[in-house]
Design a protein around this motif. Structure first.
Motif, PDB file in Angstrom:
ATOM      1  N   ALA A 233       0.838  -1.203   0.000  1.00  0.00           N
ATOM      2  CA  ALA A 233       0.000   0.000   0.000  1.00  0.00           C
ATOM      3  C   ALA A 233       0.872   1.252   0.000  1.00  0.00           C
ATOM      4  O   ALA A 233       0.595   2.217  -0.714  1.00  0.00           O
ATOM      5  CB  ALA A 233      -0.915   0.002   1.221  1.00  0.00           C
ATOM      6  N   ILE A 234       1.944   1.235   0.780  1.00  0.00           N
ATOM      7  CA  ILE A 234       2.844   2.400   0.844  1.00  0.00           C
ATOM      8  C   ILE A 234       3.490   2.631  -0.518  1.00  0.00           C
ATOM      9  O   ILE A 234       3.590   3.756  -0.997  1.00  0.00           O
ATOM     10  CB  ILE A 234       3.922   2.192   1.941  1.00  0.00           C
ATOM     11  N   CYS A 235       3.908   1.526  -1.144  1.00  0.00           N
ATOM     12  CA  CYS A 235       4.543   1.620  -2.468  1.00  0.00           C
ATOM     13  C   CYS A 235       3.590   2.269  -3.479  1.00  0.00           C
ATOM     14  O   CYS A 235       3.959   3.198  -4.194  1.00  0.00           O
ATOM     15  CB  CYS A 235       4.951   0.215  -2.911  1.00  0.00           C
ATOM     16  N   VAL A 236       2.344   1.814  -3.488  1.00  0.00           N
ATOM     17  CA  VAL A 236       1.350   2.338  -4.437  1.00  0.00           C
ATOM     18  C   VAL A 236       1.005   3.781  -4.097  1.00  0.00           C
ATOM     19  O   VAL A 236       0.968   4.657  -4.961  1.00  0.00           O
ATOM     20  CB  VAL A 236       0.077   1.452  -4.433  1.00  0.00           C
ATOM     21  N   LEU A 237       0.773   4.032  -2.791  1.00  0.00           N
ATOM     22  CA  LEU A 237       0.410   5.380  -2.344  1.00  0.00           C
ATOM     23  C   LEU A 237       1.516   6.385  -2.679  1.00  0.00           C
ATOM     24  O   LEU A 237       1.268   7.518  -3.088  1.00  0.00           O
ATOM     25  CB  LEU A 237       0.151   5.361  -0.829  1.00  0.00           C
ATOM     26  N   PRO A 270      -6.268  -0.422  10.415  1.00  0.00           N
ATOM     27  CA  PRO A 270      -6.077  -0.838   9.013  1.00  0.00           C
ATOM     28  C   PRO A 270      -7.140  -0.247   8.090  1.00  0.00           C
ATOM     29  O   PRO A 270      -6.840   0.166   6.977  1.00  0.00           O
ATOM     30  CB  PRO A 270      -6.192  -2.368   9.064  1.00  0.00           C
ATOM     31  N   ALA A 271      -8.403  -0.168   8.592  1.00  0.00           N
ATOM     32  CA  ALA A 271      -9.488   0.355   7.750  1.00  0.00           C
ATOM     33  C   ALA A 271      -9.223   1.797   7.355  1.00  0.00           C
ATOM     34  O   ALA A 271      -9.370   2.178   6.195  1.00  0.00           O
ATOM     35  CB  ALA A 271     -10.821   0.241   8.493  1.00  0.00           C
ATOM     36  N   VAL A 272      -8.813   2.617   8.336  1.00  0.00           N
ATOM     37  CA  VAL A 272      -8.544   4.026   8.042  1.00  0.00           C
ATOM     38  C   VAL A 272      -7.337   4.150   7.115  1.00  0.00           C
ATOM     39  O   VAL A 272      -7.350   4.909   6.141  1.00  0.00           O
ATOM     40  CB  VAL A 272      -8.316   4.819   9.352  1.00  0.00           C
ATOM     41  N   ALA A 273      -6.287   3.382   7.398  1.00  0.00           N
ATOM     42  CA  ALA A 273      -5.072   3.467   6.588  1.00  0.00           C
ATOM     43  C   ALA A 273      -5.367   3.101   5.128  1.00  0.00           C
ATOM     44  O   ALA A 273      -4.961   3.811   4.206  1.00  0.00           O
ATOM     45  CB  ALA A 273      -4.011   2.543   7.166  1.00  0.00           C
ATOM     46  N   PHE A 274      -6.095   2.013   4.923  1.00  0.00           N
ATOM     47  CA  PHE A 274      -6.370   1.599   3.540  1.00  0.00           C
ATOM     48  C   PHE A 274      -7.460   2.464   2.895  1.00  0.00           C
ATOM     49  O   PHE A 274      -7.465   2.655   1.689  1.00  0.00           O
ATOM     50  CB  PHE A 274      -6.713   0.102   3.475  1.00  0.00           C
ATOM     51  N   LEU A 279      -8.758   6.606  -1.131  1.00  0.00           N
ATOM     52  CA  LEU A 279      -9.140   7.993  -1.350  1.00  0.00           C
ATOM     53  C   LEU A 279      -8.081   8.730  -2.167  1.00  0.00           C
ATOM     54  O   LEU A 279      -8.402   9.460  -3.114  1.00  0.00           O
ATOM     55  CB  LEU A 279      -9.299   8.682   0.021  1.00  0.00           C
ATOM     56  N   THR A 280      -6.823   8.519  -1.816  1.00  0.00           N
ATOM     57  CA  THR A 280      -5.737   9.184  -2.549  1.00  0.00           C
ATOM     58  C   THR A 280      -5.728   8.737  -4.007  1.00  0.00           C
ATOM     59  O   THR A 280      -5.602   9.550  -4.924  1.00  0.00           O
ATOM     60  CB  THR A 280      -4.370   8.859  -1.903  1.00  0.00           C
ATOM     61  N   LEU A 281      -5.863   7.431  -4.206  1.00  0.00           N
ATOM     62  CA  LEU A 281      -5.804   6.908  -5.573  1.00  0.00           C
ATOM     63  C   LEU A 281      -7.004   7.372  -6.403  1.00  0.00           C
ATOM     64  O   LEU A 281      -6.901   7.522  -7.621  1.00  0.00           O
ATOM     65  CB  LEU A 281      -5.714   5.382  -5.561  1.00  0.00           C
ATOM     66  N   ALA A 282      -8.140   7.612  -5.708  1.00  0.00           N
ATOM     67  CA  ALA A 282      -9.322   8.092  -6.430  1.00  0.00           C
ATOM     68  C   ALA A 282      -9.049   9.467  -7.027  1.00  0.00           C
ATOM     69  O   ALA A 282      -9.478   9.781  -8.128  1.00  0.00           O
ATOM     70  CB  ALA A 282     -10.522   8.136  -5.487  1.00  0.00           C
ATOM     71  N   PHE A 283      -8.319  10.317  -6.277  1.00  0.00           N
ATOM     72  CA  PHE A 283      -8.045  11.679  -6.751  1.00  0.00           C
ATOM     73  C   PHE A 283      -6.724  11.803  -7.485  1.00  0.00           C
ATOM     74  O   PHE A 283      -6.528  12.682  -8.299  1.00  0.00           O
ATOM     75  CB  PHE A 283      -8.097  12.669  -5.576  1.00  0.00           C
ATOM     76  N   LYS A 284      -5.772  10.930  -7.169  1.00  0.00           N
ATOM     77  CA  LYS A 284      -4.471  10.976  -7.856  1.00  0.00           C
ATOM     78  C   LYS A 284      -4.024   9.527  -8.107  1.00  0.00           C
ATOM     79  O   LYS A 284      -3.268   8.941  -7.318  1.00  0.00           O
ATOM     80  CB  LYS A 284      -3.444  11.727  -7.010  1.00  0.00           C
ATOM     81  N   PRO A 285      -4.511   8.958  -9.207  1.00  0.00           N
ATOM     82  CA  PRO A 285      -4.267   7.527  -9.457  1.00  0.00           C
ATOM     83  C   PRO A 285      -2.783   7.163  -9.534  1.00  0.00           C
ATOM     84  O   PRO A 285      -2.424   6.008  -9.292  1.00  0.00           O
ATOM     85  CB  PRO A 285      -4.937   7.299 -10.811  1.00  0.00           C
ATOM     86  N   SER A 286      -1.924   8.131  -9.849  1.00  0.00           N
ATOM     87  CA  SER A 286      -0.499   7.796  -9.950  1.00  0.00           C
ATOM     88  C   SER A 286       0.205   7.818  -8.597  1.00  0.00           C
ATOM     89  O   SER A 286       1.420   7.647  -8.512  1.00  0.00           O
ATOM     90  CB  SER A 286       0.190   8.769 -10.907  1.00  0.00           C
ATOM     91  N   GLY A 287      -0.556   8.038  -7.526  1.00  0.00           N
ATOM     92  CA  GLY A 287       0.057   8.069  -6.197  1.00  0.00           C
ATOM     93  C   GLY A 287       0.551   9.469  -5.861  1.00  0.00           C
ATOM     94  O   GLY A 287       0.491  10.378  -6.683  1.00  0.00           O
ATOM     95  N   LEU A 288       1.058   9.626  -4.627  1.00  0.00           N
ATOM     96  CA  LEU A 288       1.406  10.974  -4.146  1.00  0.00           C
ATOM     97  C   LEU A 288       2.483  11.649  -4.992  1.00  0.00           C
ATOM     98  O   LEU A 288       2.332  12.773  -5.418  1.00  0.00           O
ATOM     99  CB  LEU A 288       1.883  10.885  -2.685  1.00  0.00           C
TER     100      LEU A 288
END
Lengths: 291, 240
Positions: A233-237, A270-274, A279-288
């Protein structure tokens, strides 16, 4: 929910320290998965192997884990290079690196776990370093050295790898492979040699992360599974190939987890973290920091 | 023609039920300048991909320097001197201009260049007119400079045969002339060149020989003026 500034500040501080450790875990995933397209889900299992190696070295040879981490990292780097060679030969070269490759890493994960169970049993182990027993207090914020030192070591490792990738020629060749493997092939460069070095670095980082893990918390052979989801998840985010992105994402995940745990209870973490990831991917699919 | 350096023998490539290449034969001699043309969808890119190792043909064989390279991966073909440049420039974005050229010099050659990697890289940049921008980031280059870098990077792999895939698309007339002049200079150094291009002015100026692909078949191969007068070429390619 009981809110107080005291709780908030301490949650954020703990989150940053946790984030530093998460960065150490995820940096290898960012290299292997993000840059090299290798779904190494056995990465956290190798991390646990690193934890037990540190446990063994301090208890049998009396070597400080921070020192032994350097030696183990060097060995892991060489092992990682050969390991990738084998993976390439049996899977990637034949184009069987998607499903079969995943199954291969699943198998490796179980082999590492079972080997650790057979050698060390299923008990939890911890390294207790007296010189890390101190807890600093800055105002109302508490900073236990047992968490701060692994955080600093994890961040230092990520910065060192980033420095290597951005400042050395081989490092930048790794980035070239990550960017356009086909173009590398068509100018006659053997991408395998470059990938081999990169995978060696990822493997070394897993072992170092393991040494940090057993300083932070007690460890049993299958505990690596708890980190598979988080590390990917961190890698993708973070944006898949960006190490600064990985650091930022690790910090955000760490802070989100400790805040949630402090104010709403650990089961929500875990629920909040994921949720944050989605949420991030919804607005910025390429990650941060992805491009 | 002296003994060919590249021979494609009966190359056939299918995608499902669609035959993209149907028994294409081609021989390229040392130092030859060949234009490969054909309408969109004629199989030019598929053919180049088969030659360079991105695709494996179902039938036929590819021989390069008297060796059957049909089963070799792309990077091993490139190491033997069968090198391509891309239609859309694909520089390594995080590497400087000179480092882009150093990647093949450092990783692709079996022996380091006699003058050393750095010297050779600068020589290549000098020959393509990018020496003053050696430390620039590729993103700061103009379109024509990116095309030159693409060719320079291919040149660093020490090609015997360079396949320039639409190296001039989207360029102005003067820029097209610059690239043609550069390809002519490379050819003057003994590198055979296959030019895949839609800009007929460039193809006619550059090529000693023209090969025409239509619907996956070679319909003409010969002297440029004769090929362009060929009835099938006029009908299929020029739509007349």
């Amino acid at each position: 929910m009981n809110f107080s500034w005291d709780l908030l500040l301490n949650a954020v501080t703990s989150g940053i320290m946790l984030g530093g450790f998460y960065a150490a875990v995820a940096v290898g995933i960012t290299i292997a998965f993000g840059m090299l397209d290798i779904v190494n889900i056995a990465h956290p299992a190798f991390m646990v192997l690193g934890a037990f190696l540190a446990f063994l070295s301090i208890n049998t040879l009396g070597i400080d884990p921070f020192l032994s981490a350097l030696g183990f990292a060097a060995i892991a780097f060489v092992f990682g290079r050969y390991f990738y060679r084998a993976y390439y030969h049996f899977f990637e070269r034949r184009g069987d690196d998607s499903l079969q490759g995943l199954a291969f890493f699943f198998g490796i994960m179980f082999i590492v776990e079972i080997s650790l169970v057979l050698i060390f049993g299923v008990d939890y182990r911890l390294i207790d370093l007296p010189y890390l027993a101190t807890t600093y207090e800055i105002g109302i914020v508490q900073i236990p050295l047992r968490l701060a030192a692994p955080c600093l070591a994890g961040v230092a490792m990520l910065v060192a790898i980033q420095f290597y990738l951005s400042r050395t020629f081989t490092g930048r060749a790794i980035l070239a492979v990550a960017q356009d493997l086909e173009a590398v092939r068509f100018v006659g460069a053997d991408p395998i040699r470059t990938k081999e070095i990169a995978f060696g670095i990822a493997m070394a980082s897993a072992i170092v992360a393991g040494v940090l893990l057993i300083i932070i918390q007690s460890v049993e052979p299958s505990i690596g599974r708890e980190f598979i989801g988080r590390a990917f998840a961190i890698c993708v985010l973070g944006g898949m190939t960006s190490l600064p992105g990985t650091l930022l994402a690790a910090m955000i995940l760490g802070i989100a987890e400790t805040m949630t745990s402090t104010f709403f209870g650990p089961s929500w973490s875990p629920a909040v973290a994921f949720g944050l990831l989605l949420l991030t991917l919804a607005f910025k699919p390429s990650g941060l920091l992805g491009r | 023609m002296s003994r060919p350096i590249l021979e494609a023998r009966g190359v056939t490539k299918q995608f499902g039920g669609f035959t993209a290449l149907d028994g294409v034969e081609l021989a390229i001699g040392p130092g030859e300048r060949v234009g490969l043309i054909g309408p969109n969808g004629s199989g030019k890119s598929t053919f180049v991909n088969c030659l360079t190792g991105a695709l494996t043909p179902e039938k036929g064989a590819i021989h390069f320097l008297n060796e059957d390279v049909t089963a070799l991966p792309a990077w091993q073909r490139a190491r033997r001197g069968l090198v391509r440049s891309f239609q859309i420039p694909r520089p390594f974005k995080k590497l400087s201009v000179i480092e882009n050229v150093q990647v093949p010099l450092r990783f692709a050659l079996s022996e380091p260049p006699p003058t050393g990697i750095d010297r050779r890289a600068m020589d290549i940049l000098d020959s393509i007119g990018l020496d003053a921008k050696a430390n620039w980031a590729p993103k700061d280059l103009s379109q024509v400079e990116l095309r030159k870098l693409e060719l320079g990077r291919a040149l660093a792999a020490n090609p015997r045969l360079l396949i320039a895939d639409e190296a001039m698309a989207g360029l102005s007339d003067s820029e097209v002339d610059e690239i043609v002049a550069l390809l002519e200079r490379l050819n003057g150094e003994g590198i055979a060149v296959i030019l895949i291009e839609h800009i007929m002015r460039a193809v006619m100026r550059f090529s000693q020989r023209i090969v025409v692909l239509v619907a996956g078949r070679k319909i003409a191969d010969g002297d440029p003026a004769e090929v362009m007068r060929h009835e099938d070429v006029e009908r299929a390619y020029l739509g007349q």
